[in-house]
Design an enzyme around this catalytic site. Structure first.
Site, PDB file in Angstrom:
ATOM      1  N   HIS A  97      -1.056  -5.256  -2.976  1.00  0.00           N
ATOM      2  CA  HIS A  97       0.278  -5.581  -2.497  1.00  0.00           C
ATOM      3  C   HIS A  97       0.283  -7.015  -1.975  1.00  0.00           C
ATOM      4  O   HIS A  97      -0.671  -7.468  -1.335  1.00  0.00           O
ATOM      5  CB  HIS A  97       0.679  -4.637  -1.357  1.00  0.00           C
ATOM      6  CG  HIS A  97       0.908  -3.235  -1.799  1.00  0.00           C
ATOM      7  ND1 HIS A  97       1.808  -2.389  -1.172  1.00  0.00           N
ATOM      8  CD2 HIS A  97       0.366  -2.511  -2.798  1.00  0.00           C
ATOM      9  CE1 HIS A  97       1.803  -1.224  -1.776  1.00  0.00           C
ATOM     10  NE2 HIS A  97       0.921  -1.269  -2.759  1.00  0.00           N
ATOM     11  N   GLU A 102       4.299  -7.755   4.414  1.00  0.00           N
ATOM     12  CA  GLU A 102       3.077  -6.986   4.614  1.00  0.00           C
ATOM     13  C   GLU A 102       2.778  -6.970   6.111  1.00  0.00           C
ATOM     14  O   GLU A 102       3.131  -7.915   6.834  1.00  0.00           O
ATOM     15  CB  GLU A 102       1.902  -7.586   3.833  1.00  0.00           C
ATOM     16  CG  GLU A 102       2.135  -7.694   2.335  1.00  0.00           C
ATOM     17  CD  GLU A 102       2.379  -6.358   1.657  1.00  0.00           C
ATOM     18  OE1 GLU A 102       1.948  -5.315   2.195  1.00  0.00           O
ATOM     19  OE2 GLU A 102       3.013  -6.362   0.576  1.00  0.00           O
ATOM     20  N   ASP A 149       5.376  -9.048  -4.716  1.00  0.00           N
ATOM     21  CA  ASP A 149       6.223  -7.858  -4.696  1.00  0.00           C
ATOM     22  C   ASP A 149       7.699  -8.228  -4.666  1.00  0.00           C
ATOM     23  O   ASP A 149       8.540  -7.526  -5.250  1.00  0.00           O
ATOM     24  CB  ASP A 149       5.873  -6.976  -3.496  1.00  0.00           C
ATOM     25  CG  ASP A 149       4.530  -6.280  -3.680  1.00  0.00           C
ATOM     26  OD1 ASP A 149       3.897  -6.473  -4.729  1.00  0.00           O
ATOM     27  OD2 ASP A 149       4.108  -5.545  -2.758  1.00  0.00           O
ATOM     28  N   ASP A 169      10.067  -9.199   0.753  1.00  0.00           N
ATOM     29  CA  ASP A 169       9.054  -8.175   1.003  1.00  0.00           C
ATOM     30  C   ASP A 169       8.126  -8.675   2.107  1.00  0.00           C
ATOM     31  O   ASP A 169       7.917  -9.892   2.255  1.00  0.00           O
ATOM     32  CB  ASP A 169       8.252  -7.877  -0.256  1.00  0.00           C
ATOM     33  CG  ASP A 169       7.262  -6.751  -0.040  1.00  0.00           C
ATOM     34  OD1 ASP A 169       7.694  -5.585   0.065  1.00  0.00           O
ATOM     35  OD2 ASP A 169       6.045  -7.022   0.044  1.00  0.00           O
TER      36      ASP A 169
END
Length: 245
Positions: free
Chosen positions: A152, A9, A157, A7
């Site tokens: 998040h 960001e 995640d 994952d």
């Protein structure tokens, strides 16, 4: 089989508008079990983070000033994912940003030159058509504990997605890969730095319940003229001296 649940960001939603990666989190699975190896880094994007991205990640521009740029970690990142199957939720988003970073860092090709990609959002839409299939929605639907996901985060995640993926593909009990900063609310045992929910307590029948059960079996056996399979198995096991328990 080596799989990497990944994952990212970012500073914003559109890579075409020059937005950059600010965090990468990845969890390694070997033969569908956590190996204990992870890859996690924050990144200095060289630009400001959009207000919306700050709101969902809690990451501020000042926090990233002393973090490495993607070009400084690219070799470690590619070494970690090379030859694996990447498991990503809404893969086109993350892969698009990763490909842009690889292009800016040098002659590294694309993500798919180093690993294959499986999109769990596509998988979820096929399995649960017409339903919400965000990571939070899937956690709720599949019983994955995400109560500690206030914001998040790349590694958090990825760990939640690992639970979701394993559950969707096997129906097995959730492995609770996501780390818990507080005291666990359920019984857990350690597994190479991760946790697995303990087996539920087995409730056995008491003598009265067992007697009623036996009476019921005898009635069914009588009604079938002795054709019930379990009686045949019991008779054979008694003759051979084995147990059917």
């Amino acid at each position: 089989m080596r799989q990497i649940v990944l994952d990212t960001e970012t500073t914003g939603l559109e890579v075409r508008q020059g937005h950059r990666l600010i965090e990468i989190g990845a969890v390694e699975l070997l033969e569908r079990r956590p190996s204990g190896r992870t890859f996690h880094t924050y990144l200095n994007p060289g630009r400001a983070i959009d207000e919306g991205a700050r709101a969902v990640t809690g990451i501020e521009d000042e926090f990233l000033l002393d973090k490495p740029k993607f070009a400084e970690v690219v070799h470690d990142f590619l070494d970690f994912i090379r030859g694996a199957e990447l498991i990503i939720h809404n893969a086109s988003f993350d892969v698009g940003f990763l490909n842009a970073e690889l292009a800016m860092a040098g002659d590294y090709g694309k993500v798919t030159d180093h690993a294959t990609v499986l999109d769990t959002l596509v998988m979820a839409r096929e399995r649960y058509p017409g339903q919400r299939n965000s990571l939070d929605a899937l956690c709720k639907r599949l019983g994955v504990d995400n109560t500690h996901r206030d914001l998040h985060g790349g590694l958090l995640d990825a760990q939640l997605l690992a639970d979701v993926y394993l559950y969707m593909t096997t129906g097995q009990v959730v492995l609770d890969l996501a780390f818990d900063a507080g005291a666990p609310s359920r019984n857990h045992v350690s597994l190479q730095g991760f946790t697995i929910t303990a087996r539920p307590k087995v409730l056995r029948a008491n003598e009265a319940e067992a007697a009623l059960h036996e009476q019921r079996l005898q009635a069914i056996d009588k009604a079938s003229n002795g054709a019930t399979v379990w009686r045949t198995l019991v008779d054979e096991s008694v003759e051979s001296g084995q147990s059917v328990a």
